[in-house]
Motif scaffolding. Structure first.
Motif, PDB file in Angstrom:
ATOM      1  N   UNK A   4      59.983  -9.493   8.062  1.00 40.08           N
ATOM      2  CA  UNK A   4      59.884  -8.909   9.400  1.00 40.08           C
ATOM      3  C   UNK A   4      58.743  -7.913   9.532  1.00 40.08           C
ATOM      4  N   UNK A   5      58.031  -8.004  10.638  1.00 40.65           N
ATOM      5  CA  UNK A   5      57.134  -6.928  11.048  1.00 40.65           C
ATOM      6  C   UNK A   5      58.020  -5.885  11.716  1.00 40.65           C
ATOM      7  N   UNK A   6      57.696  -4.612  11.525  1.00 40.36           N
ATOM      8  CA  UNK A   6      58.494  -3.545  12.111  1.00 40.36           C
ATOM      9  C   UNK A   6      57.599  -2.614  12.907  1.00 40.36           C
ATOM     10  N   UNK A   7      57.986  -2.353  14.141  1.00 43.97           N
ATOM     11  CA  UNK A   7      57.299  -1.380  14.993  1.00 43.97           C
ATOM     12  C   UNK A   7      58.235  -0.199  15.185  1.00 43.97           C
ATOM     13  N   UNK A   8      57.686   1.007  15.020  1.00 44.02           N
ATOM     14  CA  UNK A   8      58.484   2.232  15.104  1.00 44.02           C
ATOM     15  C   UNK A   8      57.896   3.133  16.178  1.00 44.02           C
ATOM     16  N   UNK A   9      58.761   3.685  17.015  1.00 49.08           N
ATOM     17  CA  UNK A   9      58.355   4.666  18.032  1.00 49.08           C
ATOM     18  C   UNK A   9      59.171   5.931  17.794  1.00 49.08           C
ATOM     19  N   UNK A  10      58.492   7.041  17.590  1.00 46.62           N
ATOM     20  CA  UNK A  10      59.169   8.316  17.311  1.00 46.62           C
ATOM     21  C   UNK A  10      59.659   8.925  18.626  1.00 46.62           C
ATOM     22  N   UNK A  11      60.974   9.103  18.728  1.00 46.81           N
ATOM     23  CA  UNK A  11      61.566   9.737  19.912  1.00 46.81           C
ATOM     24  C   UNK A  11      61.691  11.248  19.757  1.00 46.81           C
ATOM     25  N   UNK A  12      62.173  11.658  18.577  1.00 47.15           N
ATOM     26  CA  UNK A  12      62.493  13.079  18.382  1.00 47.15           C
ATOM     27  C   UNK A  12      62.218  13.456  16.930  1.00 47.15           C
ATOM     28  N   UNK A  13      61.735  14.650  16.733  1.00 50.67           N
ATOM     29  CA  UNK A  13      61.503  15.152  15.391  1.00 50.67           C
ATOM     30  C   UNK A  13      60.106  14.831  14.886  1.00 50.67           C
ATOM     31  N   UNK A  14      59.908  15.058  13.589  1.00 47.48           N
ATOM     32  CA  UNK A  14      58.603  14.860  12.948  1.00 47.48           C
ATOM     33  C   UNK A  14      58.769  14.136  11.618  1.00 47.48           C
ATOM     34  N   UNK A  15      59.237  12.875  11.673  1.00 41.71           N
ATOM     35  CA  UNK A  15      59.423  12.137  10.423  1.00 41.71           C
ATOM     36  C   UNK A  15      58.087  11.843   9.747  1.00 41.71           C
ATOM     37  N   UNK A  16      58.146  11.729   8.430  1.00 35.92           N
ATOM     38  CA  UNK A  16      56.992  11.363   7.625  1.00 35.92           C
ATOM     39  C   UNK A  16      57.295  10.002   7.002  1.00 35.92           C
ATOM     40  N   UNK A  17      56.370   9.059   7.165  1.00 36.11           N
ATOM     41  CA  UNK A  17      56.529   7.716   6.613  1.00 36.11           C
ATOM     42  C   UNK A  17      55.660   7.627   5.362  1.00 36.11           C
ATOM     43  N   UNK A  18      56.275   7.245   4.247  1.00 37.19           N
ATOM     44  CA  UNK A  18      55.607   7.268   2.950  1.00 37.19           C
ATOM     45  C   UNK A  18      55.530   5.851   2.388  1.00 37.19           C
ATOM     46  N   UNK A  19      54.342   5.464   1.910  1.00 36.91           N
ATOM     47  CA  UNK A  19      54.152   4.180   1.248  1.00 36.91           C
ATOM     48  C   UNK A  19      53.135   4.382   0.134  1.00 36.91           C
ATOM     49  N   UNK A  20      52.927   3.366  -0.711  1.00 41.37           N
ATOM     50  CA  UNK A  20      51.979   3.467  -1.821  1.00 41.37           C
ATOM     51  C   UNK A  20      50.753   2.613  -1.549  1.00 41.37           C
ATOM     52  N   UNK A  21      49.581   3.186  -1.854  1.00 41.86           N
ATOM     53  CA  UNK A  21      48.316   2.443  -1.781  1.00 41.86           C
ATOM     54  C   UNK A  21      47.560   2.706  -3.074  1.00 41.86           C
ATOM     55  N   UNK A  72      48.556   2.708  -6.060  1.00 39.33           N
ATOM     56  CA  UNK A  72      49.328   3.534  -6.970  1.00 39.33           C
ATOM     57  C   UNK A  72      49.525   4.973  -6.528  1.00 39.33           C
ATOM     58  N   UNK A  73      49.005   5.342  -5.367  1.00 39.04           N
ATOM     59  CA  UNK A  73      49.135   6.714  -4.849  1.00 39.04           C
ATOM     60  C   UNK A  73      49.999   6.714  -3.593  1.00 39.04           C
ATOM     61  N   UNK A  74      50.830   7.750  -3.444  1.00 35.94           N
ATOM     62  CA  UNK A  74      51.627   7.875  -2.217  1.00 35.94           C
ATOM     63  C   UNK A  74      50.746   8.295  -1.045  1.00 35.94           C
ATOM     64  N   UNK A  75      50.943   7.609   0.076  1.00 34.40           N
ATOM     65  CA  UNK A  75      50.271   7.952   1.327  1.00 34.40           C
ATOM     66  C   UNK A  75      51.353   8.428   2.285  1.00 34.40           C
ATOM     67  N   UNK A  76      51.108   9.526   2.977  1.00 34.23           N
ATOM     68  CA  UNK A  76      52.099  10.128   3.860  1.00 34.23           C
ATOM     69  C   UNK A  76      51.552  10.144   5.291  1.00 34.23           C
ATOM     70  N   UNK A  77      52.300   9.527   6.213  1.00 36.23           N
ATOM     71  CA  UNK A  77      51.943   9.534   7.627  1.00 36.23           C
ATOM     72  C   UNK A  77      52.869  10.499   8.359  1.00 36.23           C
ATOM     73  N   UNK A  78      52.351  11.667   8.721  1.00 33.37           N
ATOM     74  CA  UNK A  78      53.141  12.661   9.456  1.00 33.37           C
ATOM     75  C   UNK A  78      53.090  12.308  10.936  1.00 33.37           C
ATOM     76  N   UNK A  79      54.258  12.217  11.572  1.00 34.98           N
ATOM     77  CA  UNK A  79      54.319  11.779  12.966  1.00 34.98           C
ATOM     78  C   UNK A  79      55.066  12.793  13.830  1.00 34.98           C
ATOM     79  N   UNK A  80      54.988  12.557  15.132  1.00 28.05           N
ATOM     80  CA  UNK A  80      55.706  13.380  16.088  1.00 28.05           C
ATOM     81  C   UNK A  80      56.115  12.544  17.286  1.00 28.05           C
ATOM     82  N   UNK A  81      56.870  13.131  18.210  1.00 25.80           N
ATOM     83  CA  UNK A  81      57.352  12.399  19.380  1.00 25.80           C
ATOM     84  C   UNK A  81      56.215  11.696  20.126  1.00 25.80           C
ATOM     85  N   UNK A  82      56.456  10.435  20.453  1.00 24.95           N
ATOM     86  CA  UNK A  82      55.472   9.629  21.158  1.00 24.95           C
ATOM     87  C   UNK A  82      54.608   8.784  20.249  1.00 24.95           C
TER      88      UNK A  82
END
Length: 138
Positions: A68-85, A87-97
């Motif tokens: 599955x492809x997944x699309x995410x829309x941030x409604x509330x808060x400031x979640x951080x999405x973490x994946x590896x590229x 061998x290093x962790x990449x962190x995507x800091x997000x906010x509402x919208x």
């Protein structure tokens, strides 16, 4: 499931109220997925949609969503999405919208470093909430 109109083609719209979302779907530790649109709830054939809630100062387990492809829309808060590229962790800091795209089979996790619950809307390119929990990001 689905109801067909007299012409055998048109189907009625379906309304899922906020208090009708179901937790009876694939889950990952540290988060609460709530299903809204799926084969099970409305008879959808190509899309799954719902919400994920991550409590304050909490991190989900590592996981991916199969084909599955997944699309995410941030409604509330400031979640951080973490994946590896590479061998290093990449962190995507997000906010509402904000929006995040998760390609198929990409291991990731959601973190909530704040004191506010993080709530996101999720849409997937399948009618099921495919969740494959993993021991790590690689």
């Amino acid at each position: 499931m689905t109801e067909q109109q007299a012409d055998g083609w048109h189907q009625p719209l379906r309304h899922i109220r906020a208090d009708e979302l179901s937790g009876d779907t694939g889950q990952t530790s540290g988060m609460d997925r709530r299903e809204a649109i799926s084969a099970k709830t409305v008879g959808s054939q190509r899309v799954w949609m719902g919400q994920t809630h991550v409590a304050p100062r909490t991190s989900s387990g590592d996981h991916h969503h199969g084909d599955s492809e997944t699309a995410i829309h941030v409604l509330r808060g400031h979640p951080v999405f973490v994946f590896a590229r590479d061998g290093e962790e990449v962190r995507l800091a997000t906010g509402p919208g904000d929006y995040v795209f998760v390609p198929p089979h990409t291991p990731h996790r959601e973190e909530n470093p704040t004191d506010e619950e993080a709530v996101v809307v999720i849409a997937r390119s399948s009618q099921e909430a495919i969740v494959v929990n993993l021991p790590g990001l690689s």
